[in-house]
Scaffold this motif. Structure first.
Motif, short mmCIF file in Angstrom:
data_model
loop_
_atom_site.label_atom_id
_atom_site.label_comp_id
_atom_site.label_asym_id
_atom_site.label_seq_id
_atom_site.Cartn_x
_atom_site.Cartn_y
_atom_site.Cartn_z
N ALA A 1 0.84 -1.21 0.00
CA ALA A 1 0.00 0.00 0.00
C ALA A 1 0.87 1.26 0.00
N GLU A 2 0.22 2.40 -0.15
CA GLU A 2 0.91 3.68 -0.15
C GLU A 2 0.51 4.49 1.08
N GLY A 3 1.45 5.24 1.59
CA GLY A 3 1.20 6.21 2.65
C GLY A 3 1.57 7.58 2.12
N LYS A 4 0.73 8.56 2.37
CA LYS A 4 0.96 9.90 1.81
C LYS A 4 1.21 10.91 2.92
N ILE A 5 2.13 11.80 2.66
CA ILE A 5 2.41 12.91 3.55
C ILE A 5 2.25 14.18 2.74
N SER A 6 1.49 15.12 3.28
CA SER A 6 1.32 16.38 2.56
C SER A 6 1.97 17.50 3.36
N LEU A 7 2.55 18.44 2.64
CA LEU A 7 3.18 19.60 3.24
C LEU A 7 2.41 20.85 2.87
N THR A 8 2.32 21.77 3.80
CA THR A 8 1.73 23.08 3.54
C THR A 8 2.68 24.12 4.12
N GLY A 9 2.64 25.32 3.59
CA GLY A 9 3.55 26.32 4.11
C GLY A 9 3.17 27.73 3.77
N GLN A 10 3.79 28.65 4.50
CA GLN A 10 3.58 30.08 4.29
C GLN A 10 4.94 30.77 4.36
N LEU A 11 5.23 31.59 3.38
CA LEU A 11 6.47 32.36 3.31
C LEU A 11 6.10 33.82 3.55
N SER A 12 6.79 34.47 4.48
CA SER A 12 6.46 35.87 4.77
C SER A 12 7.71 36.71 4.95
N ASN A 13 7.53 38.03 4.82
CA ASN A 13 8.61 39.01 4.95
C ASN A 13 9.76 38.70 3.98
N VAL A 14 9.38 38.45 2.75
CA VAL A 14 10.34 38.02 1.72
C VAL A 14 11.25 39.17 1.31
N THR A 15 12.52 38.85 1.14
CA THR A 15 13.49 39.81 0.61
C THR A 15 13.94 39.34 -0.77
N LYS A 16 14.47 40.27 -1.52
CA LYS A 16 14.85 40.00 -2.91
C LYS A 16 15.91 38.90 -3.03
N ASP A 17 16.78 38.75 -2.03
CA ASP A 17 17.89 37.80 -2.15
C ASP A 17 17.47 36.33 -2.16
N ILE A 18 16.21 36.01 -1.81
CA ILE A 18 15.80 34.59 -1.90
C ILE A 18 14.88 34.33 -3.10
N ILE A 19 14.70 35.31 -3.96
CA ILE A 19 13.88 35.10 -5.15
C ILE A 19 14.69 34.24 -6.11
N ASN A 20 14.20 33.03 -6.32
CA ASN A 20 14.96 32.04 -7.09
C ASN A 20 13.99 30.99 -7.60
N GLU A 21 14.20 30.50 -8.78
CA GLU A 21 13.34 29.46 -9.36
C GLU A 21 13.49 28.14 -8.61
N ASP A 22 14.65 27.92 -8.03
CA ASP A 22 14.93 26.64 -7.39
C ASP A 22 15.57 26.86 -6.02
N LEU A 23 14.90 27.62 -5.14
CA LEU A 23 15.43 27.94 -3.82
C LEU A 23 15.43 26.68 -2.95
N SER A 24 16.60 26.24 -2.57
CA SER A 24 16.73 25.07 -1.71
C SER A 24 16.43 25.49 -0.28
N ILE A 25 15.51 24.77 0.38
CA ILE A 25 15.18 25.13 1.76
C ILE A 25 15.67 24.09 2.77
N GLY A 26 16.03 22.90 2.34
CA GLY A 26 16.57 21.89 3.26
C GLY A 26 16.29 20.48 2.82
N THR A 27 16.58 19.55 3.72
CA THR A 27 16.36 18.12 3.45
C THR A 27 15.67 17.48 4.64
N VAL A 28 14.96 16.38 4.37
CA VAL A 28 14.29 15.62 5.44
C VAL A 28 14.86 14.20 5.43
#
Length: 190
Positions: A156-183
């Protein structure tokens, strides 16, 4: 002096190996015969039977290797897809722990504040279950249990869903492929 061919050396080697094998078999047979259980006066005897079942407990789970990628909307909402685990193990498995390692470019938070580039990301393991905040799952904060994690049955399959909110954004993180981390996920047979 007779010239010995390579084939003759091979034949002699094979004969030697066969003789050693037979001798070992004879010695082993004699050694075990002395330890054999003997029948009692009524003519009955008991033999123990055991099975090594360790291989059944080995976990085999297919997880997607592609990065979990979100798209941030204009208002900062991060829309992720679902992360799917497929259980190929003989037993049911369950996600027992997750450790998130964030990149330095983001500020992972438990609730929105006034810091630049704040990310509030939650993981949900089952419909209607409580969400787990990724800020609680970093290596230094990883004391959170994972509520609502259901066992994933064999095949069988087990699913995990992620949700998120980004706030107070600055220009230096505007990127098509911004890496935020690993799990790192930890799974166990149940």
């Amino acid at each position: 002096m007779e010239k010995t061919s390579r084939f003759n050396y091979i034949k002699k080697g094979i004969v030697g190996v066969c003789a050693a094998t037979m001798l070992t078999g004879l010695c082993a047979g004699t050694a075990f015969a002395d330890d054999a259980t003997k029948a009692d006066d009524s003519g009955t005897m008991t033999s123990a039977i055991a099975v090594d079942t360790q291989k059944i407990g080995q976990i085999s789970v297919t997880v997607p290797t592609a990065p979990m990628k979100a798209i941030a909307t204009v208002d900062g909402e991060m829309v992720f897809g679902e992360y799917v685990f497929t259980n190929n193990s003989p037993l049911s498995v369950q996600v027992t722990k997750m450790v998130f390692t964030k990149e330095d470019s983001i500020n992972l938070v438990k609730e929105a504040g006034n810091t630049s580039n704040e990310m509030l990301i939650s993981a949900t393991f089952a419909e209607g279950a409580a969400a787990v905040n990724l800020a609680d799952c970093t290596e230094e904060n990883n004391t959170t249990s994972l509520p609502g994690v259901s066992a994933i049955n064999k095949g069988a399959e087990g699913k995990i869903s992620l949700t998120g909110q980004l706030s107070n954004v600055t220009k230096d993180i505007i990127n098509e492929d911004l890496s935020i981390g690993t799990v790192v996920w930890t799974l166990a047979a149940v």
